[in-house]
Structure formats: structure tokens, C-alpha cells
Scaffold this motif. Sequence first.
Motif, short mmCIF file in Angstrom:
data_model
loop_
_atom_site.label_atom_id
_atom_site.label_comp_id
_atom_site.label_asym_id
_atom_site.label_seq_id
_atom_site.Cartn_x
_atom_site.Cartn_y
_atom_site.Cartn_z
N GLU A 121 59.86 38.58 61.53
CA GLU A 121 60.35 37.33 60.96
C GLU A 121 60.00 37.30 59.48
OE1 GLU A 121 58.90 33.96 63.04
OE2 GLU A 121 59.78 34.53 64.98
N ALA A 122 60.91 36.79 58.69
CA ALA A 122 60.67 36.71 57.25
C ALA A 122 59.47 35.81 56.97
CB ALA A 122 61.90 36.16 56.55
N ILE A 123 58.64 36.23 56.02
CA ILE A 123 57.49 35.42 55.62
C ILE A 123 58.00 34.23 54.80
CG2 ILE A 123 55.38 35.41 54.22
CD1 ILE A 123 55.13 38.41 54.80
N PRO A 124 57.67 33.03 55.19
CA PRO A 124 58.15 31.86 54.42
C PRO A 124 57.46 31.78 53.07
CG PRO A 124 56.58 31.18 56.10
CD PRO A 124 56.82 32.64 56.33
N ALA A 125 57.98 30.93 52.20
CA ALA A 125 57.35 30.71 50.90
C ALA A 125 55.91 30.28 51.08
CB ALA A 125 58.13 29.64 50.13
N LEU A 126 55.04 30.73 50.17
CA LEU A 126 53.60 30.47 50.28
C LEU A 126 53.11 29.69 49.07
CD1 LEU A 126 52.57 34.07 51.42
CD2 LEU A 126 52.75 32.05 52.88
N PRO A 127 53.33 28.37 49.02
CA PRO A 127 52.83 27.57 47.89
C PRO A 127 51.31 27.60 47.86
CG PRO A 127 53.62 26.15 49.65
CD PRO A 127 54.02 27.55 50.02
N VAL A 128 50.74 27.42 46.68
CA VAL A 128 49.28 27.51 46.52
C VAL A 128 48.73 26.23 45.89
CG1 VAL A 128 49.10 30.01 46.43
CG2 VAL A 128 49.66 28.76 44.36
N HIS A 129 47.54 25.86 46.31
CA HIS A 129 46.84 24.72 45.71
C HIS A 129 46.11 25.22 44.46
CE1 HIS A 129 47.34 21.59 48.86
NE2 HIS A 129 47.48 22.65 49.65
N LEU A 130 46.36 24.59 43.32
CA LEU A 130 45.74 25.00 42.06
C LEU A 130 45.01 23.80 41.45
CD1 LEU A 130 48.62 27.21 40.62
CD2 LEU A 130 46.58 27.94 41.86
N PRO A 131 43.95 24.07 40.66
CA PRO A 131 43.10 22.96 40.19
C PRO A 131 43.68 22.12 39.07
CG PRO A 131 42.29 25.08 39.38
CD PRO A 131 43.40 25.38 40.33
N GLY A 132 44.74 22.57 38.40
CA GLY A 132 45.36 21.76 37.36
C GLY A 132 44.52 21.63 36.10
N ARG A 133 44.73 20.52 35.36
CA ARG A 133 44.11 20.36 34.04
C ARG A 133 42.58 20.38 34.10
NH1 ARG A 133 44.76 19.54 28.99
NH2 ARG A 133 43.45 18.14 27.75
N ALA A 134 42.00 19.78 35.11
CA ALA A 134 40.54 19.76 35.21
C ALA A 134 40.01 21.20 35.34
CB ALA A 134 40.11 18.93 36.42
N GLY A 135 40.69 22.01 36.14
CA GLY A 135 40.28 23.40 36.29
C GLY A 135 40.46 24.17 35.00
N HIS B 144 57.00 28.00 40.37
CA HIS B 144 56.29 27.38 39.25
C HIS B 144 55.31 28.37 38.62
CE1 HIS B 144 54.49 24.26 36.78
NE2 HIS B 144 53.29 24.63 37.24
N VAL B 145 54.55 29.08 39.47
CA VAL B 145 53.59 30.07 38.95
C VAL B 145 54.34 31.20 38.25
CG1 VAL B 145 51.70 31.63 39.52
CG2 VAL B 145 51.95 29.47 40.77
N LEU B 146 55.45 31.62 38.82
CA LEU B 146 56.23 32.70 38.21
C LEU B 146 56.75 32.30 36.83
CD1 LEU B 146 58.28 33.95 41.31
CD2 LEU B 146 56.28 35.04 40.25
N SER B 147 57.15 31.04 36.70
CA SER B 147 57.63 30.58 35.39
C SER B 147 56.49 30.55 34.38
CB SER B 147 58.28 29.21 35.50
OG SER B 147 57.32 28.21 35.83
N LEU B 148 55.27 30.20 34.82
CA LEU B 148 54.11 30.22 33.92
C LEU B 148 53.78 31.65 33.50
CD1 LEU B 148 51.78 27.60 35.66
CD2 LEU B 148 52.99 27.33 33.48
N GLU B 149 53.92 32.61 34.42
CA GLU B 149 53.70 34.02 34.08
C GLU B 149 54.66 34.44 32.96
OE1 GLU B 149 52.40 35.86 38.47
OE2 GLU B 149 54.17 36.61 37.42
N ALA C 276 44.25 31.38 31.89
CA ALA C 276 43.71 30.18 32.55
C ALA C 276 44.81 29.18 32.85
CB ALA C 276 42.63 29.56 31.67
N ARG C 277 45.75 29.03 31.90
CA ARG C 277 46.85 28.08 32.11
C ARG C 277 47.69 28.48 33.33
NH1 ARG C 277 49.51 28.48 27.20
NH2 ARG C 277 51.20 29.77 28.01
N ILE C 278 47.93 29.76 33.48
CA ILE C 278 48.73 30.24 34.62
C ILE C 278 47.99 30.00 35.93
CG2 ILE C 278 49.77 32.27 35.71
CD1 ILE C 278 49.98 33.48 32.84
N LEU C 279 46.73 30.40 35.97
CA LEU C 279 45.98 30.38 37.23
C LEU C 279 45.57 28.98 37.67
CD1 LEU C 279 43.77 33.56 36.67
CD2 LEU C 279 45.82 33.35 38.08
N THR C 280 45.55 28.04 36.75
CA THR C 280 45.23 26.66 37.14
C THR C 280 46.49 25.83 37.38
OG1 THR C 280 45.02 26.03 34.81
CG2 THR C 280 42.99 26.67 35.98
N GLY C 281 47.66 26.43 37.12
CA GLY C 281 48.91 25.76 37.43
C GLY C 281 49.50 24.92 36.33
N GLY C 282 48.91 24.97 35.12
CA GLY C 282 49.45 24.17 34.02
C GLY C 282 48.99 22.72 34.10
#
Length: 782
Positions: free
Chosen positions: A686-700, A748-753, A729-735
Motif C-alpha cells: 500500500e502506498a505510504i500516505p503523506a507524513l506531516p511533521v510537528h515543528l516548533p515554529g518561531r519559538a524553536g 511546506h518543508v520542501l518549499s522552505l528547502e 534553523a528556519r527550515i527545520l523549525t517550520g518557519g
Amino acid sequence: MKIERAGVIGGGIMGSGIAALFANQDIPVTLFDVDLDVAKASLEKLASATKLPQLTSPRRAKLITPASANDYVELLPACDAIVEVVPEVLSLKQKVFASVDAHRRTGSVVSTNTSGLSVAAMCEGRSPDFREHFLGTHYFFPVRYMPLVELIPGPETKPEVVAGYADFLRRSGKKPVIGRDTPNFIANRIGVYSMMKVMRLAEKYGLGIELVDLITGPPLGHPKTASYRLADMVGLDTLLHVTQNSYDNCPDDEVRDELEPPSLLRKLVEAGRLGQKSGAGFYKKVGKGKVLVLDPERFEYVPLSKPRAERLRVAKGYADVRERLRVVLSGGDDPVSAFARELVLATGAYALNRLGEVADDIRTIDDALRWGFGRELGPIEALDAIGLERAAAWMEDLRIPVPEPLRLAIASGGSFYRDDGRGGSAHFVPASRTYEAPPEDPRVLSLARLKATGHVVRENLNARLIDLGDGVLLCELDAKMVPSMNPVDGYILGMLERGHDLVESGRYRALVIGNEAPNFCAGANLKAVLELAKAGELDTIRAMIRKLQGLSQRGLHAPYPVVAAPHGMTLGGGLELALGAQVRVAHSELYCGLVEVGVGLVPAGGGCLRLLQLQAARRNRRGRPYGPMQNALAAFDLIGFGKVSSSAEDAAHKRLIARDDVIVAAKDELVRRAKEVALERLEGHEAIPALPVHLPGRAGYLVLEDTIEGMLRAGKITEHAARIARVQARILTGGPDANPAFPVAEEHVLSLEEEGFLELVQHPLTQERMAHMLKKGKPLFN
């Protein structure tokens, strides 16, 4: 041969390395030494090693139990295989074997690790069962990284014991050859002759130590350690011992006088200058990074002169070792060419004259020298590269007697090796004047053989699609200009895209990404990216980024199995290609990492996203996932410092690959195993579904920025390094818009990359880093 527990007697450098070999294969080992404290110290040193570690993971040390010789009676009977690795003194080895014979279990295999002592003499007086299960096993240092193991049967060793041990070694990733019980066996007998010839020819042609090392390294298809650096690494006392063994015990050698250790080697050993182990040999390290070289006439160390030679400069431009060798040797009376020509011809002639004495066939001799000394060509293969008639004529000019096998090969086919028509080679057999190909190994799925037998579906300059059978298609990375590195470029991405298209069309059922090159893929085509950046072609770079990201997403979420088979250097874009598969079948020697920081960039082919997803899969001791900030910090540590795994096991521990990825010890079996894994995943896939990730954002981001500023103020990083780190840091914390309470979409992460890469690639200091890497082969920290 099934080995469920091993015993190693002697915990020195070689003994601990051999113990690690067993432990790396999940085999419990008892490490015996003169007393328990010595064995414990050896194990502690083995487990804590960071430079050339013998264990694929420090955790493997738990499989090794230290013991003393007093424990033989209790512990030896449990060992299926026992390896003796005490000092090279025949009487000491015989004493050890008398004790082993008294306590071993009937049928257990006993071997001696020796570089050249008589195997027959060691087992004299031992029981019949001992003699039937006894053989020599000559490992090369460092054990984990050097593939060769010479197997030397004793006079009564059962053939099935030799065959079983060879099979175990192959499954462990080693390359066994079977030699004869003669002084120094195969590799050292010929290698020592070659080393002594180097020293004598250096004097004959008036060449200095540095220039000789320049000649006898990559220009001849040898490692960068070349000759004198290799001697220092091995230890000059060890070299003297092995050389003296050849001279003393080969009275009928046709060039025995050339085996006598040179006076300079003796003088260095007498002075205690033993090479790296003593701090000085042919070279001497003084202070941090400064190296001096020996002036043989004054017997003093002088600054490096860094000599150059036009012939070597020209040869460097040839990727093919055979072309390189011909260029070096064809310089007429030029001292560099004359030296190299006589060395290669004399060594080739010496190797041919050992046929029937040290080994049964020429392939075994060439394999031993390639695998034991890391050479691209064996000494007999080198004669083929020159051309046999030309080699014979040059030998006559130099008054080197032309060996009879060479004359026979010229008369019978004009070469020692010929294409077998199936992607392999057949070697010349002088006795029958015929050519024989080795039997096929059923555990190996050879891409070379598939390519030679019509299984190529499509190809371009740097990649091809190969039908592996059973509905599995392989995309082979094979860059023509740099085949050892296989950088990602438009050709590779285009062929991978076509591979996906063919599987989606129903022509094939699964896709594998791999090759049989020295390395899987060492990153993106940096030269092309730099040229585009300097030309301001940002839209072209953007298109390349989106193509790599798109293929990564397509592979991960495909409705059919996609398997990558990474090995060796798998860096930057190469790792992103591997992480774009659903599972990896990795060679145990996998050196992978996202190292873009070294050229002033950030991963932009899905690497940041994949590492965040891999970190999110971690669990603490209570089985609970780590939080967004911890995952971002872990990814930042790996990417920001450009960390590279020391093995596939280390990569899985760092989460550079997944914990459940498959690890294979034998590189030759990698493609076959990857195909098997692809087929296993077909049922119920079965195809692996999209895997969204929790990121810490501005505080992180602010936490990471504070860390970056602290390092900048402390002078640990430059302003440009801080700039790169902030983008990372901007990429890994999600912007700034990311919220740790809500998962961030993959896109979203790909666009930050993409945004981060394009920002940095335009910067002059990043371009300086890229240019420096291309020119010097190492990072610039500007």
C-alpha cells in the motif's frame, strides 16, 4: 559452516579487529589474553575507538567477553571457530596450539593469523582432528576495512573446512583467496618484493621520497598511501620482519638479492624510527598538521618540497586506470616514466614467476594484490593494460627475463584476461593455453553480467535502466566522467523519472535504485550548480530542486515498491535519492550524511523533510515520541555539522536512515538482496500516505538562533557559517508560521528547502566554498 560462537586468542590490534569481525556479524566472541585485565583493556580500547573503528557500532562490544588463558578449559569447548593471533613467533604459537588442542571441542575449526610463518610447522604434533580442522587465515590491517583474507590450508586440512571458512568470510563481507603454504603467502610475498624494488629504483633514478610517493600512488592505480607512507603506516619494524622472512626462507628465488632489506630500512629501525607508531619513519609529524620528510643522505628530516612532474599531471586527467598507467609509463627517458616502467614490469614479471608457487592461477594473485593493498589493478592485469608484446619488449630492454607465462599468453591470445561474453572475464591458464572463467556465485546478481546479456532497457550518459527479472527494474547511477562518485545531475534524474514511468505503466512491478560503483552517490553535480549560480540561472536551479524533490516524493509515496541500495559514500543529494525510497538495503560500510553545509548550502532535495520524519519516528525509553523541538534539534545537529555515519548501523542509530532498513555485509550481494526486498513488499503493498511533521515554529527558531549567536560570539563559527545555520534553523523549525500544536505538510518543508537553497547559492561566500571544494576536495570555512 555455521559459527555460533568464536574464540580469539590475543587481544592486540589484529586480534581485537578479528574479534570485531565476528561481533559485527552478531556472533558472540570470547577474547582471550595472557590475563583478564589485559583482555579487558583490549576490549575497552576496541569499544572506544573513533579513528578507523573496528566495530560497526560501539554497542557491538557487548558481544565480546574478555577472558584469560586460564579460562581455556571452561570456555574453549563452546567455540565453533578459534583464531590464534599471538605474536609472530613459531615456538609461541606452537605452545598456544598445544593448549588449544587439549581443550577445544572435536570438529571446531582452528586458525592462525600469520603473515608468513609455516602453517604446516604450527600444527606439528597436534591431534589428527586438530590438523584436519586447522588452517592459516591472514587478515590485513585494518581488519574491518581491508577485504582480503588469505586462506592457507595445512597438509591435512579437509577441503570442506577451507570451503566452509571461505563461505563464512564472503558472507561477512571479506574477499578470501586460497594460497599455498609458502613464505609470506601471496600478497606479502609480491608486495614486499615490489616495496624493496621501489626503494632500490628510487636510488637508481635519483628520485626523492616525496616524488616516489607521488608516482606510486593513484597514477599507478595504487592508494594515496603509495609506498613510503604505506611503510610508515604498516610499521617499519613489521616491514623489516616480513622482508627478512622472504629473504631468509626463499633461497631459490630468482631475484633473492633484491629481497634483502635495504640498509636505510635497517638504519631507521635500529634508530627506533618505526613510522607512525613511533612518530617518525620516512616521514615525521611535528606539531599540528606539519609533516617533514627524511633526507636519506643526511638522515635528517627536512620540510616537504612538494615536487611536481608533468607526466603525472597529464595522467591525472584520465579516470580510467589503464589509460593513466599507459600515460605514466610512456614517457621515454623521463626519470618518472623510467622509474615507473621498470617498477611495473619487474613486479609483473615477479608475480608471473610465482604462479604455481604461491597460488594456482593468475586471478588469485591479482585479486590478492588488489584486495590486500587497495590497488585498482593487480600486477599481471597491469601488463595487460600495457599490452603484452610491448611489455615483453620493454622487459628485454631492461634485461628483465621474460617469464614463460607471458610468452605463452602472447602466442595464445595476446592477453592474460579476456571478455567472457557475459560481463565478466576469463583468465589465461598457461598449462593448458586456454582461458577459464570463475564459476558464478548464485548469491550475486551482477549488473555487469545483465548489461552484457541484453537486459538494458534504456540508458543515457550517466544512468541506465536494467531489467533485474521478475518484474523488477533497476535505475543504475553510472556517471561516465566521475564513475567513483556518480553525482546527481539531469541525466540521472531523467532516467529515474523514466523508471518510475515504466513501473507505473505496468511493464514492471517494482523499482530499485543502485549500482556496483565504489560509491553509491557522493552528492549533486557541484560544478554545474556553481556555473548556473554564477550565470544567475536561478530558474534552472529551481527546476532542478523541484525535480529532485518531486522524485523523492514520488518514490516514497509510490503505489509500488521502491528500494534504494546505498553503499560507500552516500552524501548530500545521494542520500536524498536513497531517502526518496520506501526502504533501503544498505551495505554495512555506508558513509552517509547531508553535508551541504561544507559548500555553504542546505539540503534541498527533500533531505531536511526526510530527516525530520526519521527523527519523529524515534521513541524514548518509555516508548513515547520525542517532541517537535527535540526532533528539530537532532536534525539540526546532523545537518548543521555535516555529520557522516561511520557505518550503516551508525546511520540507523543517528536516524540518517530508518531503523528497520536492511543491512548487508557482503557488498556483492547488495543488488540481489534489494531485488528480494522489493519482491517481498509486493504482496499487500500500500502506498505510504503523506507524513506531516510537528515543528516548533518561531519559538524553536529563537532557541536555535540563540545557540548560533553564542557560537558566533565565541569565535567558533564565522558570520557566513552563522548565516547558513540560520537558514537551516528556519527550515527545520517550520518557519515563522509553524505551530507545534499542528503538523506541517510535507510540501511546506520542501518549499522552505527550495527558498533556503536559492538564497544561499547566490551568496559570493557560498560560491567561494563551492569553488574551493571543486579545486581542493575539502571544505572552506570562510
